[in-house]
Design a protein around this motif. Sequence first.
Motif, PDB file in Angstrom:
ATOM      1  N   GLY A  95       8.340  43.277 -45.364  1.00  0.00           N
ATOM      2  CA  GLY A  95       6.910  43.095 -45.594  1.00  0.00           C
ATOM      3  C   GLY A  95       6.487  43.658 -46.936  1.00  0.00           C
ATOM      4  N   ILE A  96       7.103  44.785 -47.341  1.00  0.00           N
ATOM      5  CA  ILE A  96       6.825  45.364 -48.652  1.00  0.00           C
ATOM      6  C   ILE A  96       7.486  44.559 -49.763  1.00  0.00           C
ATOM      7  CG2 ILE A  96       7.330  47.342 -50.159  1.00  0.00           C
ATOM      8  CD1 ILE A  96       5.010  47.922 -48.365  1.00  0.00           C
ATOM      9  N   THR A  97       8.791  44.313 -49.641  1.00  0.00           N
ATOM     10  CA  THR A  97       9.543  43.721 -50.750  1.00  0.00           C
ATOM     11  C   THR A  97       9.229  42.242 -50.955  1.00  0.00           C
ATOM     12  OG1 THR A  97      11.453  43.222 -49.342  1.00  0.00           O
ATOM     13  CG2 THR A  97      11.400  45.378 -50.417  1.00  0.00           C
ATOM     14  N   VAL A  98       9.199  41.489 -49.861  1.00  0.00           N
ATOM     15  CA  VAL A  98       8.885  40.061 -49.957  1.00  0.00           C
ATOM     16  C   VAL A  98       7.381  39.849 -50.050  1.00  0.00           C
ATOM     17  CG1 VAL A  98       9.013  37.830 -48.778  1.00  0.00           C
ATOM     18  CG2 VAL A  98      10.977  39.370 -48.734  1.00  0.00           C
ATOM     19  N   ILE A 118      21.103  47.574 -50.438  1.00  0.00           N
ATOM     20  CA  ILE A 118      20.897  47.073 -49.079  1.00  0.00           C
ATOM     21  C   ILE A 118      19.671  47.717 -48.435  1.00  0.00           C
ATOM     22  CG2 ILE A 118      21.882  46.957 -46.760  1.00  0.00           C
ATOM     23  CD1 ILE A 118      24.614  46.605 -48.024  1.00  0.00           C
ATOM     24  N   LEU A 119      19.571  49.038 -48.507  1.00  0.00           N
ATOM     25  CA  LEU A 119      18.426  49.707 -47.888  1.00  0.00           C
ATOM     26  C   LEU A 119      17.103  49.277 -48.521  1.00  0.00           C
ATOM     27  CD1 LEU A 119      19.669  53.371 -47.313  1.00  0.00           C
ATOM     28  CD2 LEU A 119      19.085  51.678 -45.566  1.00  0.00           C
ATOM     29  N   SER A 120      17.122  48.973 -49.823  1.00  0.00           N
ATOM     30  CA  SER A 120      15.891  48.571 -50.507  1.00  0.00           C
ATOM     31  C   SER A 120      15.650  47.074 -50.434  1.00  0.00           C
ATOM     32  CB  SER A 120      15.936  49.009 -51.973  1.00  0.00           C
ATOM     33  OG  SER A 120      16.881  48.233 -52.705  1.00  0.00           O
ATOM     34  N   MET A 121      16.495  46.345 -49.743  1.00  0.00           N
ATOM     35  CA  MET A 121      16.388  44.886 -49.608  1.00  0.00           C
ATOM     36  C   MET A 121      16.454  44.180 -50.956  1.00  0.00           C
ATOM     37  SD  MET A 121      16.134  44.648 -46.346  1.00  0.00           S
ATOM     38  CE  MET A 121      15.859  45.785 -45.007  1.00  0.00           C
ATOM     39  N   GLY A 122      17.223  44.746 -51.892  1.00  0.00           N
ATOM     40  CA  GLY A 122      17.403  44.129 -53.196  1.00  0.00           C
ATOM     41  C   GLY A 122      16.477  44.629 -54.280  1.00  0.00           C
ATOM     42  N   GLU A 123      15.573  45.545 -53.945  1.00  0.00           N
ATOM     43  CA  GLU A 123      14.614  46.030 -54.942  1.00  0.00           C
ATOM     44  C   GLU A 123      15.265  46.911 -56.001  1.00  0.00           C
ATOM     45  OE1 GLU A 123      10.661  45.396 -54.519  1.00  0.00           O
ATOM     46  OE2 GLU A 123      12.168  43.841 -54.244  1.00  0.00           O
ATOM     47  N   SER A 124      16.417  47.481 -55.713  1.00  0.00           N
ATOM     48  CA  SER A 124      17.024  48.400 -56.680  1.00  0.00           C
ATOM     49  C   SER A 124      17.736  47.680 -57.823  1.00  0.00           C
ATOM     50  CB  SER A 124      18.007  49.349 -55.981  1.00  0.00           C
ATOM     51  OG  SER A 124      19.142  48.654 -55.509  1.00  0.00           O
ATOM     52  N   TRP A 125      17.746  46.343 -57.805  1.00  0.00           N
ATOM     53  CA  TRP A 125      18.155  45.598 -59.014  1.00  0.00           C
ATOM     54  C   TRP A 125      16.918  45.530 -59.902  1.00  0.00           C
ATOM     55  CZ3 TRP A 125      22.994  45.995 -58.507  1.00  0.00           C
ATOM     56  CH2 TRP A 125      23.642  45.768 -57.296  1.00  0.00           C
ATOM     57  N   HIS A 126      16.461  46.721 -60.261  1.00  0.00           N
ATOM     58  CA  HIS A 126      15.126  46.912 -60.829  1.00  0.00           C
ATOM     59  C   HIS A 126      15.058  46.518 -62.302  1.00  0.00           C
ATOM     60  CE1 HIS A 126      11.138  48.398 -60.082  1.00  0.00           C
ATOM     61  NE2 HIS A 126      11.193  49.313 -61.032  1.00  0.00           N
ATOM     62  N   ASN A 127      16.184  46.573 -62.986  1.00  0.00           N
ATOM     63  CA  ASN A 127      16.191  46.241 -64.403  1.00  0.00           C
ATOM     64  C   ASN A 127      15.847  44.767 -64.630  1.00  0.00           C
ATOM     65  OD1 ASN A 127      18.592  45.654 -66.937  1.00  0.00           O
ATOM     66  ND2 ASN A 127      16.724  46.834 -67.261  1.00  0.00           N
ATOM     67  N   LEU A 128      16.452  43.876 -63.851  1.00  0.00           N
ATOM     68  CA  LEU A 128      16.120  42.457 -63.995  1.00  0.00           C
ATOM     69  C   LEU A 128      14.687  42.184 -63.556  1.00  0.00           C
ATOM     70  CD1 LEU A 128      16.813  39.570 -64.688  1.00  0.00           C
ATOM     71  CD2 LEU A 128      17.741  39.280 -62.383  1.00  0.00           C
TER      72      LEU A 128
END
Length: 290
Positions: free
Chosen positions: A43-46, A225-235
């Motif tokens: 709900g947060i990430t998407v 995984i825990l961040s649902m992909g948010e930690s690919w933060h640079n891109l």
Amino acid sequence: MTYLAVLVPFAALIAAIPLAWGWGLSWLDAGLAVGFYVVSMLGITVGFHRYFTHGAFRSGRALRISLAVAGSLAVQGPVTHWVADHRRHHAFADKDGDPHSPWRYGTSPAALVRGFWHAHLGWILERTLSDQQRYCPDLLADPDVMRVSRWFGWITFASFVLPAIIGGAVTGTFWGAVTAFFWAGLVRIALSHHVAWSTNSICHMVGERPWRVRDRSTNVWPLAILSMGESWHNLHHADPTSARHGVGRFEIDLSAETIALFEKLGWAWKVRWPRPERLENLRATKSAAS
């Protein structure tokens, strides 16, 4: 209320380690914790992030309301507050005006310790609310979003209490309600808080920078995984409106996969997937690590 919402779940997370060792954790508790974690974090990430903040895709009314409610279950603030803060973050990333840059106080060791605390948690405890009229007038004009935003207190209450109701109903015992409340309520919310805040702190301090940006955002793979992909933060900072943040072969991005599923079901459209030619233009001459 902010202190209670932050510090009480965090205390529960600390207490969880010895509690889990000998008693008080069942498969039901674990299942409820994982289920509520996935729904609220997506709900947060998407929802709050890729949809409401950056418009990475379009959706109908039902999905829009569902994403607003699911994000509110993470207890990170009403959707309008969250979006205003995040748009402000992108407008001033790692500069004066950024609400949670870890580089706020300088680059000395002492300054970075202070900056990490500020970016991770301090900015919430001593926050100045971002101007919603300036940063999210589109949401203020949306009656459905405003309704969910006003319901935030009740949704927060439900996020804590629903696991207890389910746990008690399934087990038929008061103790089942207590352990479900602890693990799927307090501990789950605390974990999701600190994973989310890590993108503000860790993902602006250490990690890889394979993409050209004007700030210090990084990719931190252990959090993927825990961040649902948010930690690919640079891109993400290189291409904020993209629906996918992890584009490498092993860059798991569960939020992007969820959006792809919505697209296949016809629930999402006009999805802004990264284009190869744009990625090539954004690529740094060489990867850098800090």
